[in-house]
Motif scaffolding. Sequence first.
Motif, PDB file in Angstrom:
ATOM      1  N   VAL A  80     -40.769  11.289  44.245  1.00 24.17           N
ATOM      2  CA  VAL A  80     -42.582  11.704  45.185  1.00 24.17           C
ATOM      3  C   VAL A  80     -41.578  10.326  46.051  1.00 24.17           C
ATOM      4  O   VAL A  80     -41.268  10.424  47.134  1.00 24.17           O
ATOM      5  N   ILE A  81     -41.565   9.094  45.149  1.00 25.52           N
ATOM      6  CA  ILE A  81     -41.961   7.985  46.430  1.00 25.52           C
ATOM      7  C   ILE A  81     -39.962   7.800  46.335  1.00 25.52           C
ATOM      8  O   ILE A  81     -39.798   6.985  47.426  1.00 25.52           O
ATOM      9  N   PHE A  82     -39.397   8.484  45.211  1.00 18.99           N
ATOM     10  CA  PHE A  82     -38.131   7.774  45.155  1.00 18.99           C
ATOM     11  C   PHE A  82     -37.618   8.659  47.222  1.00 18.99           C
ATOM     12  O   PHE A  82     -36.132   8.195  47.363  1.00 18.99           O
ATOM     13  N   VAL A  83     -37.839   9.972  46.960  1.00 16.16           N
ATOM     14  CA  VAL A  83     -37.165  10.506  48.502  1.00 16.16           C
ATOM     15  C   VAL A  83     -37.928  10.268  49.290  1.00 16.16           C
ATOM     16  O   VAL A  83     -37.244  10.445  50.509  1.00 16.16           O
TER      17      VAL A  83
ATOM     18  N   PHE B  66     -29.646   1.864  42.812  1.00 18.63           N
ATOM     19  CA  PHE B  66     -30.301   3.046  43.720  1.00 18.63           C
ATOM     20  C   PHE B  66     -29.517   4.297  42.968  1.00 18.63           C
ATOM     21  O   PHE B  66     -30.357   5.429  42.711  1.00 18.63           O
ATOM     22  N   ARG B  67     -28.270   4.114  42.724  1.00 14.04           N
ATOM     23  CA  ARG B  67     -27.365   4.764  42.195  1.00 14.04           C
ATOM     24  C   ARG B  67     -27.684   5.743  41.148  1.00 14.04           C
ATOM     25  O   ARG B  67     -27.631   6.756  40.781  1.00 14.04           O
ATOM     26  N   GLU B  68     -27.799   4.521  40.661  1.00 14.36           N
ATOM     27  CA  GLU B  68     -28.108   4.809  38.704  1.00 14.36           C
ATOM     28  C   GLU B  68     -30.110   6.008  38.951  1.00 14.36           C
ATOM     29  O   GLU B  68     -29.409   6.942  37.739  1.00 14.36           O
ATOM     30  N   LEU B  69     -30.514   5.218  39.386  1.00 17.73           N
ATOM     31  CA  LEU B  69     -31.806   5.884  39.676  1.00 17.73           C
ATOM     32  C   LEU B  69     -32.079   6.966  39.881  1.00 17.73           C
ATOM     33  O   LEU B  69     -32.439   8.141  39.444  1.00 17.73           O
ATOM     34  N   ALA B  70     -30.932   7.764  41.295  1.00 13.33           N
ATOM     35  CA  ALA B  70     -30.976   8.716  41.437  1.00 13.33           C
ATOM     36  C   ALA B  70     -30.222  10.116  40.305  1.00 13.33           C
ATOM     37  O   ALA B  70     -31.198  10.889  40.843  1.00 13.33           O
ATOM     38  N   HIS B  71     -29.308   9.600  40.333  1.00 13.37           N
ATOM     39  CA  HIS B  71     -28.765  10.342  38.363  1.00 13.37           C
ATOM     40  C   HIS B  71     -29.639  10.830  37.242  1.00 13.37           C
ATOM     41  O   HIS B  71     -29.604  11.504  36.793  1.00 13.37           O
ATOM     42  N   PHE B  72     -30.561   9.484  37.140  1.00 12.28           N
ATOM     43  CA  PHE B  72     -32.147   9.730  36.221  1.00 12.28           C
ATOM     44  C   PHE B  72     -32.667  10.584  36.880  1.00 12.28           C
ATOM     45  O   PHE B  72     -33.122  11.793  36.081  1.00 12.28           O
TER      46      PHE B  72
ATOM     47  N   TYR C 246     -37.803   7.224  50.743  1.00 10.31           N
ATOM     48  CA  TYR C 246     -37.163   5.582  51.447  1.00 10.31           C
ATOM     49  C   TYR C 246     -35.917   6.478  51.801  1.00 10.31           C
ATOM     50  O   TYR C 246     -34.969   6.912  51.143  1.00 10.31           O
ATOM     51  N   PRO C 247     -35.797   5.517  53.355  1.00 14.43           N
ATOM     52  CA  PRO C 247     -34.089   5.626  53.826  1.00 14.43           C
ATOM     53  C   PRO C 247     -33.366   5.625  52.460  1.00 14.43           C
ATOM     54  O   PRO C 247     -31.693   6.043  51.959  1.00 14.43           O
ATOM     55  N   GLN C 248     -33.312   4.251  51.776  1.00 13.23           N
ATOM     56  CA  GLN C 248     -31.629   4.057  50.987  1.00 13.23           C
ATOM     57  C   GLN C 248     -31.946   5.026  49.929  1.00 13.23           C
ATOM     58  O   GLN C 248     -30.674   5.159  49.486  1.00 13.23           O
ATOM     59  N   THR C 249     -33.139   5.025  49.375  1.00 13.23           N
ATOM     60  CA  THR C 249     -32.993   5.449  48.071  1.00 13.23           C
ATOM     61  C   THR C 249     -32.402   7.503  48.670  1.00 13.23           C
ATOM     62  O   THR C 249     -31.786   7.738  47.346  1.00 13.23           O
ATOM     63  N   LEU C 250     -33.141   8.106  49.206  1.00 13.20           N
ATOM     64  CA  LEU C 250     -32.910   8.993  49.561  1.00 13.20           C
ATOM     65  C   LEU C 250     -31.142   9.818  49.393  1.00 13.20           C
ATOM     66  O   LEU C 250     -30.593  10.197  49.991  1.00 13.20           O
ATOM     67  N   GLN C 251     -30.941   8.245  50.737  1.00  8.92           N
ATOM     68  CA  GLN C 251     -29.291   8.770  50.780  1.00  8.92           C
ATOM     69  C   GLN C 251     -28.048   8.167  48.914  1.00  8.92           C
ATOM     70  O   GLN C 251     -27.074   8.776  49.301  1.00  8.92           O
ATOM     71  N   ALA C 252     -29.032   7.270  48.227  1.00 10.27           N
ATOM     72  CA  ALA C 252     -28.351   7.394  47.382  1.00 10.27           C
ATOM     73  C   ALA C 252     -28.269   8.707  46.351  1.00 10.27           C
ATOM     74  O   ALA C 252     -27.545   9.488  45.456  1.00 10.27           O
ATOM     75  N   LEU C 253     -29.819   9.745  46.343  1.00  8.26           N
ATOM     76  CA  LEU C 253     -29.834  11.251  45.778  1.00  8.26           C
ATOM     77  C   LEU C 253     -28.529  11.658  46.541  1.00  8.26           C
ATOM     78  O   LEU C 253     -28.300  12.882  46.055  1.00  8.26           O
ATOM     79  N   GLU C 254     -28.462  11.583  47.847  1.00 12.15           N
ATOM     80  CA  GLU C 254     -27.855  12.723  48.659  1.00 12.15           C
ATOM     81  C   GLU C 254     -25.821  12.533  48.263  1.00 12.15           C
ATOM     82  O   GLU C 254     -25.646  13.089  48.114  1.00 12.15           O
ATOM     83  N   ARG C 255     -26.350  10.863  47.855  1.00  7.57           N
ATOM     84  CA  ARG C 255     -24.602  10.187  47.628  1.00  7.57           C
ATOM     85  C   ARG C 255     -24.302  10.735  46.489  1.00  7.57           C
ATOM     86  O   ARG C 255     -23.137  10.742  45.677  1.00  7.57           O
ATOM     87  N   LEU C 256     -24.728  11.693  45.425  1.00  8.36           N
ATOM     88  CA  LEU C 256     -24.509  12.002  44.192  1.00  8.36           C
ATOM     89  C   LEU C 256     -23.247  13.054  44.011  1.00  8.36           C
ATOM     90  O   LEU C 256     -23.209  13.785  45.245  1.00  8.36           O
ATOM     91  N   PRO C 257     -22.300  13.173  43.136  1.00 13.26           N
ATOM     92  CA  PRO C 257     -21.760  14.090  43.050  1.00 13.26           C
ATOM     93  C   PRO C 257     -22.675  15.726  43.419  1.00 13.26           C
ATOM     94  O   PRO C 257     -23.829  15.950  42.838  1.00 13.26           O
ATOM     95  N   GLU C 258     -21.827  16.936  44.312  1.00  8.54           N
ATOM     96  CA  GLU C 258     -22.549  18.119  43.930  1.00  8.54           C
ATOM     97  C   GLU C 258     -22.832  18.543  42.800  1.00  8.54           C
ATOM     98  O   GLU C 258     -24.426  19.445  42.638  1.00  8.54           O
ATOM     99  N   VAL C 259     -22.280  18.018  41.485  1.00 10.32           N
ATOM    100  CA  VAL C 259     -23.590  19.056  40.783  1.00 10.32           C
ATOM    101  C   VAL C 259     -24.452  18.500  40.751  1.00 10.32           C
ATOM    102  O   VAL C 259     -25.285  19.087  39.950  1.00 10.32           O
ATOM    103  N   ASP C 260     -25.003  17.375  40.478  1.00  8.83           N
ATOM    104  CA  ASP C 260     -26.072  16.176  40.161  1.00  8.83           C
ATOM    105  C   ASP C 260     -26.702  16.493  41.130  1.00  8.83           C
ATOM    106  O   ASP C 260     -27.860  16.994  40.733  1.00  8.83           O
ATOM    107  N   CYS C 261     -26.218  17.402  42.495  1.00  8.65           N
ATOM    108  CA  CYS C 261     -27.776  17.182  43.391  1.00  8.65           C
ATOM    109  C   CYS C 261     -27.400  18.891  43.179  1.00  8.65           C
ATOM    110  O   CYS C 261     -28.976  18.857  43.553  1.00  8.65           O
ATOM    111  N   ASP C 262     -26.763  19.724  43.083  1.00  8.12           N
ATOM    112  CA  ASP C 262     -26.948  21.679  42.918  1.00  8.12           C
ATOM    113  C   ASP C 262     -27.910  21.585  41.514  1.00  8.12           C
ATOM    114  O   ASP C 262     -29.251  21.725  41.555  1.00  8.12           O
ATOM    115  N   LEU C 263     -28.060  20.290  40.534  1.00  8.46           N
ATOM    116  CA  LEU C 263     -28.968  20.211  39.472  1.00  8.46           C
ATOM    117  C   LEU C 263     -30.508  20.235  39.727  1.00  8.46           C
ATOM    118  O   LEU C 263     -31.337  19.859  39.583  1.00  8.46           O
TER     119      LEU C 263
END
Length: 427
Positions: free
Chosen positions: A249-252, A219-225, A254-271
């Motif tokens: 759309v599918i990735f956000v 999930f972390r690698e997919l969030a980065h992708f 689900y709770p577990q995948t959305l959490q992986a997206l939220e836990r990305l570094p701030e730079v990736d979240c902003d991107l």
Amino acid sequence: MSNLFLAISRSLAENTTHMSASRIFIRPAYYTTKNVQCDFSELPRVGGNHSHLKKEFKDFLANLEETEIDDMSHILNNTALLFHLGVYRRLLSADLFCREMTDHAAHLQAVQEKIKICPPGEKEVLEDLKQCEAVLEKDTITTSRMTAWIKTVILSENRMNDIIWMLRTLLRSVDIVEGDAFIFMPEFYMMAILNMYRALQECFPQKALVKHRQAPALFRELAHFFAKHICNPQIKSIDVKDHILQSSVIFVNYPQTLQALERLPEVDCDLFMSSIVASYSKANYVHLSRMLIRFWKGHGFAYRDPPEYYNKRHEVLLPGVLAGTACYMSVYEIEPNPSVKYQNLFSTFLAKEGNGAKFTNIVFNQLNSCLTEFMNSRKDIRKNQSSYTSLVERSCLMWYDLTIILVRFLEMITALSPQIMVANLML
């Protein structure tokens, strides 16, 4: 083809256990230099047509050093191509068959309930119901046996392990590519990644995927992708762009995948957020609007969907990537899980000078377009009430749903930045 793909994936996974995972990927030189093992000249690339790219980036290609192509890259490439060409469709067919078995069981139960309440005097009705019950029982038994085989052989835990290993390998292969080499990457690498993720998310049991030992890393690698490529300007293929948006759309969702997206570094979240809002246009506003609303829905943002609406798969009709076309998207709806982090990032974007008004004007334009299409669909139905097809009715419903989504989107913007909707009395 499916068995061949899985056999190759398992063999690779078993024979590379002694190697570091960081060393198992497809080398960029495999598809950028002249390759005698595989001719990529006819394959679509991420950046467009290969013959055009060779002319535009001839200086880049001239500076590439001659390197020996390893067999690992060749095997991984062919395995990804195998999945892209047929395995994904086989998995979808297997999953569809399993869902049809559930429908058979539901219909059988409905007929049995009718038999129980059928008046004794209605002998002909009772006889018809019992004949229907006998047919459904036979079909249910047959499909149940086939479903058991599918879940044991095709949609098993071992198959999930094979797909996860190959998916992580492809994610690594894409992530290590830098600069202009990315645009020469075969398009099917990206499509294979997206289809592998959707196969895992839609065809295999959700609980099994979430509890898998590699799930957090995957999930972390997919969030980065997704953060890196959701609106990557280097990607020219319309199909790849649309598939990335659908999968996001599918990735956000689900709770577990959305959490992986939220836990990305701030730079990736902003991107991720800046890419969404910067690319909000008529070509992709549908998926982006659905995604942004998922960040807000259920957190100070009411919804009236009945409980039975959730935890089910819905076929949603959406505008196609080309004007005047439409396509179906399978969406498994679950209870809303809002993201305060991405709400704040979106609010920060709206607060920047000029962004809020410009973005809101775009939303109003899209709303006006959807409302016009909806009214035109209604007129068509009224004029041809006796001959309109179900597709026309679905199209009307589609434009109505999109209109509602955009109205709710404006409600979200108003809650985040009310100053945008208030007239400046000083002017």
